[in-house]
Design a protein around this motif. Structure first.
Motif, PDB file in Angstrom:
ATOM      1  N   GLU A   6      -1.668  -2.838  -2.288  1.00 23.81           N
ATOM      2  CA  GLU A   6      -1.927  -1.565  -2.875  1.00 23.81           C
ATOM      3  C   GLU A   6      -3.171  -1.605  -3.170  1.00 23.81           C
ATOM      4  O   GLU A   6      -3.734  -2.297  -4.113  1.00 23.81           O
ATOM      5  CB  GLU A   6      -1.025  -1.137  -4.013  1.00 23.81           C
ATOM      6  N   GLY A   7      -4.213  -0.525  -2.903  1.00 24.01           N
ATOM      7  CA  GLY A   7      -5.555  -0.551  -3.120  1.00 24.01           C
ATOM      8  C   GLY A   7      -5.933  -0.300  -4.331  1.00 24.01           C
ATOM      9  O   GLY A   7      -6.805  -0.822  -5.100  1.00 24.01           O
ATOM     10  N   ASP A  34       0.646  -1.060   0.160  1.00 23.86           N
ATOM     11  CA  ASP A  34       0.152   0.019   0.146  1.00 23.86           C
ATOM     12  C   ASP A  34       0.912   1.154  -0.037  1.00 23.86           C
ATOM     13  O   ASP A  34       1.425   1.709   0.945  1.00 23.86           O
ATOM     14  CB  ASP A  34      -0.918   0.000   1.322  1.00 23.86           C
ATOM     15  N   TYR A  35       0.857   2.009  -1.054  1.00 24.01           N
ATOM     16  CA  TYR A  35       1.692   3.197  -1.142  1.00 24.01           C
ATOM     17  C   TYR A  35       0.481   4.454  -1.109  1.00 24.01           C
ATOM     18  O   TYR A  35      -0.577   4.207  -1.008  1.00 24.01           O
ATOM     19  CB  TYR A  35       2.678   3.289  -2.374  1.00 24.01           C
ATOM     20  N   VAL A  85      -1.268   7.633  -4.795  1.00 26.75           N
ATOM     21  CA  VAL A  85      -2.644   7.423  -5.665  1.00 26.75           C
ATOM     22  C   VAL A  85      -3.902   7.437  -4.935  1.00 26.75           C
ATOM     23  O   VAL A  85      -3.778   6.613  -3.928  1.00 26.75           O
ATOM     24  CB  VAL A  85      -2.692   6.189  -6.400  1.00 26.75           C
ATOM     25  N   GLU A 112      -7.030   6.130  -3.764  1.00 28.63           N
ATOM     26  CA  GLU A 112      -8.006   5.307  -3.922  1.00 28.63           C
ATOM     27  C   GLU A 112      -9.262   5.471  -3.965  1.00 28.63           C
ATOM     28  O   GLU A 112      -9.955   4.669  -4.439  1.00 28.63           O
ATOM     29  CB  GLU A 112      -7.599   3.989  -2.782  1.00 28.63           C
TER      30      GLU A 112
HETATM   31 CA    CA Z   1      -2.655   3.233  -1.423  1.00 27.05          CA
END
Ligand code: CA
Length: 675
Positions: A249-250, A222-223, A226, A228
């Protein structure tokens, strides 16, 4: 603040310039963390038993800690707020609630120096709500795809057998020509039977056809960058801005608001690749966090997880605003336990460490050793440099130059990269494969995987001055990756004015050098179909119009694709290209004597005496990086022609020759085999 990922390659140049910190144990500021008690239990932050849901946050200097329970991952007030109890002996705070709270979300809040910090999902959230704001309590058993228990990646005998394909989820599938339904998602790689408008395989079928053994996926934890909640904006990011290290990451899932979906879909991707015989390597970025004071590390244990200078400022070896402190026990344990978690829960087959030299050698050795307890053939490699200076003493850093102090860890060789295609800092600079003289010795360093060789003079190397690798299994060879210009763009720029046919020929030559060299080869997704990024070198947040691979190129440049496929098949069929010891290379790989002043851009060598158990008695490899044809004198014998004039046949079916004077076309490789 959204930080910017600077190219990790900056550091190699910096280290070469000798711009290094004097050896020092740590800054005076960081000395305060030495006496923190640590905790390495598997129940950190969340554990669910049949009777209770329990929480344990590590925060030794907190004055108080609150636990908030929510019904939703994004909206609403806490349903409950619980004061946690200090466990002074190990620096943790605990709370327990009756029953299994599946479906609920939680955050922690730490009181530090008389002030309540912002809420945080903690550092061990394994599932999160949208944008990773709140941790989620889910039943992981429900996220396993059918057949997951029997799922295994391909068995790896030697790391030199691995052929790495580096890809970003959106690059692979976003272009309309991909024919893939789940564009930009983990699920894209679960779709078989997808084709380009011209009817050629894309997606996972393309990977099978190409023959690579492993995909290396750009950051998939998960970064931060972006949003989500607004996926319709189609924001692109490489993902070098970590938020929650232990949850997927979602934006790569079909529903980022449902915490189980991203977990399940990432596992489905892994399973589909494994079913196709392809391993999955994850790019991990434990070296820095997206934010400084707002990071989950800072919000749980202020100061502890990052390094600082004497005056308390964040040090910044990542070039992204901060760096983490692997030399501190709780952080070291964190990295080790986190990769073990991904290997165990998601069946990940390897890890690529971003800016690995920010981590200390002991940590990396522990990472490799502990991963072996999960599965013995997990591959660990990384960038053996930093992007800025660090308080960590140079001799402790997991640098390329220190790789022989590490066990079962490989590093990227920038030697071959910069010498073959020209330096990354200057788009117009040419390399060995594009006619620039004087780089022959540096290319040879790459060919022997930076191991000691009687015919290679490391003092003439551009990037390295000594044989830093004790074994070829310590080296990953490549000519391009997500950083900097793609090989296509580099050749378009540096060979501007020459016909495209010459540029395509040079690309084939460059990758022939990578695929025939000792060590582990690595290619960047799409280069097999002449993929460019419209000249953008740091496309970390460029739109899909820059980054997505146009799969119609596969028909347009099918000759290029077929050549790459042939190269990979050749390497897989012939262990001579995959030796496992420096001694074998020194013995079996013999360079032909060429005066590189009179005959620049020409390298010729033999792999002799059924090297590494090869079925071929001798393999002759000749690289001509000059813009003119070259004549070489091949010893008399019955040779099969494996590669010549931009064509390749892994079986040697291009014809036969008895040796003597042979012509090698401009920008091309000649490969012959004596069975
Ligand atoms: Ca994320």
């Amino acid at each position: 603040m959204k930080t910017q990922h600077l190219t990790g390659c900056l550091a190699a140049a910096m280290l070469l310039a000798g711009n290094l910190m004097p050896a020092k144990a740590q800054s005076s500021f960081d000395a305060q963390f030495n006496d923190y008690p640590t905790y390495n239990g598997t129940d950190l932050e969340l554990s669910v038993s049949p009777a209770a849901t329990s929480f344990r946050l590590w925060s030794p200097k907190a004055q108080a800690v609150r636990l908030n329970i929510y019904a939703d991952g994004h909206t609403g007030k806490p349903e409950q707020t619980i004061e946690m109890t200090a466990d002074k002996a190990n620096g943790t705070w605990t709370a327990s609630l009756p029953g299994q709270l599946y479906g609920k979300f939680y955050t922690f809040q730490v009181k530090h120096d008389g002030r309540w910090l912002d809420e945080t999902p903690g550092v061990w959230a394994k599932a999160v709500g949208v944008n990773g704001e709140r941790a989620a309590i889910i039943d992981f058993a429900g996220t396993d795809p059918t057949g997951w228990n029997a799922d295994r990646g391909p068995k790896v005998e030697n790391f030199s057998d691995v052929i790495i394909y580096e890809m970003h989820h959106r690059d692979m599938s976003m272009h309309p020509s991909s024919g893939i339904a789940n564009k930009g998602k983990f699920l894209a790689l679960t779709e078989s039977g997808t084709t380009s408008p011209e009817g050629l395989a894309t997606g996972i079928d393309h990977l099978k056809e190409l023959g690579v053994t492993h995909v290396h996926i750009l950051p998939s934890y998960d970064y931060n960058s972006v949003d989500e909640l607004n996926l319709q904006d189609n924001t692109y990011n490489w993902g070098y801005d970590p938020l929650n290290y232990n949850a997927p990451e979602g934006s790569y899932s079909t529903n980022p608001s449902d915490p189980s979906t991203r977990v399940r879909e990432m596992k489905q991707m892994v399973k589909a690749l494994h079913d196709a015989g392809i391993g999955v390597i994850m790019d991990v970025v434990y070296n820095h966090t997206a934010e400084n004071d707002g990071s989950n590390f800072e919000l749980t244990a202020p100061g502890y997880y990052h390094r600082h200078w004497d005056d308390g400022r964040y040090s910044d070896a990542s070039g992204c605003g901060n760096e983490t402190a692997s030399d501190r026990q709780q952080m070291r344990d964190y990295i080790v336990n986190s990769v073990k978690y991904w290997a165990d829960e998601y069946h990940i087959d390897g890890f690529r460490f971003d800016l690995m030299a920010i981590h200390d050698i002991d940590t990396m050795n522990e990472v490799a050793a502990e991963l072996k307890t999960v599965r013995p053939d997990i591959f660990v490699y990384g960038e053996g440099w930093t992007a800025g200076d660090s308080p960590l003493a140079v001799e402790r850093r997991a640098l390329k130059e220190n790789v022989s102090k590490m066990t079962d860890i490989a590093v990227f060789s920038d030697d071959l990269r910069d010498a073959v295609k020209g330096h990354y800092t200057d788009a117009s600079d040419r390399g060995f494969a594009t006619g620039k003289p004087g780089l022959e010795e540096t290319v040879k360093i790459g060919i022997v995987a930076a191991t000691a060789h009687p015919q290679v003079d490391f003092s003439k190397g551009n990037n390295s001055k000594f044989a830093y690798a004790e074994s070829p299994e310590m080296i990953v060879n490549y000519v391009s990756c997500h950083d900097d210009l793609t090989l296509t763009d580099k050749l378009k720029r540096s060979m501007a004015g020459e016909p495209e046919a010459n540029q395509l020929a040079a690309a084939k030559l460059a990758q022939t050098i990578v695929m025939t060299s000792q060590g582990t080869p690595f290619i960047f997704a799409g280069e097999e179909v002449w993929r460019d990024k419209k000249g953008v070198h740091n496309s970390y947040k460029s739109p899909d119009s820059i980054n997505a691979i146009d799969w119609s190129n596969k028909a347009r440049y099918n000759d290029q694709f077929e050549y790459y496929k042939g190269l990979i098949a050749l390497r897989k069929a012939h262990p001579a290209f995959r030796m496992t010891s420096a001694q074998d290379i020194a013995k079996h790989l013999v360079f032909d004597k060429i005066d590189s002043v009179k005959n620049p851009n020409l390298i010729s060598y033999s792999l002799r005496d059924n090297a590494n158990g090869d079925s071929w008695k001798e393999i002759k490899v000749v690289f001509n990086g000059a813009s003119i044809p070259r004549t070489v004198d091949i010893k008399k014998g019955n040779w099969l022609i494996v590669a010549k004039d931009g064509r390749i046949s892994p079986d040697g079916a291009l014809g036969a020759t008895t040796g003597g004077k042979l012509t090698v076309a401009p920008y091309s490789a000649l490969i012959l085999a004596r069975p």
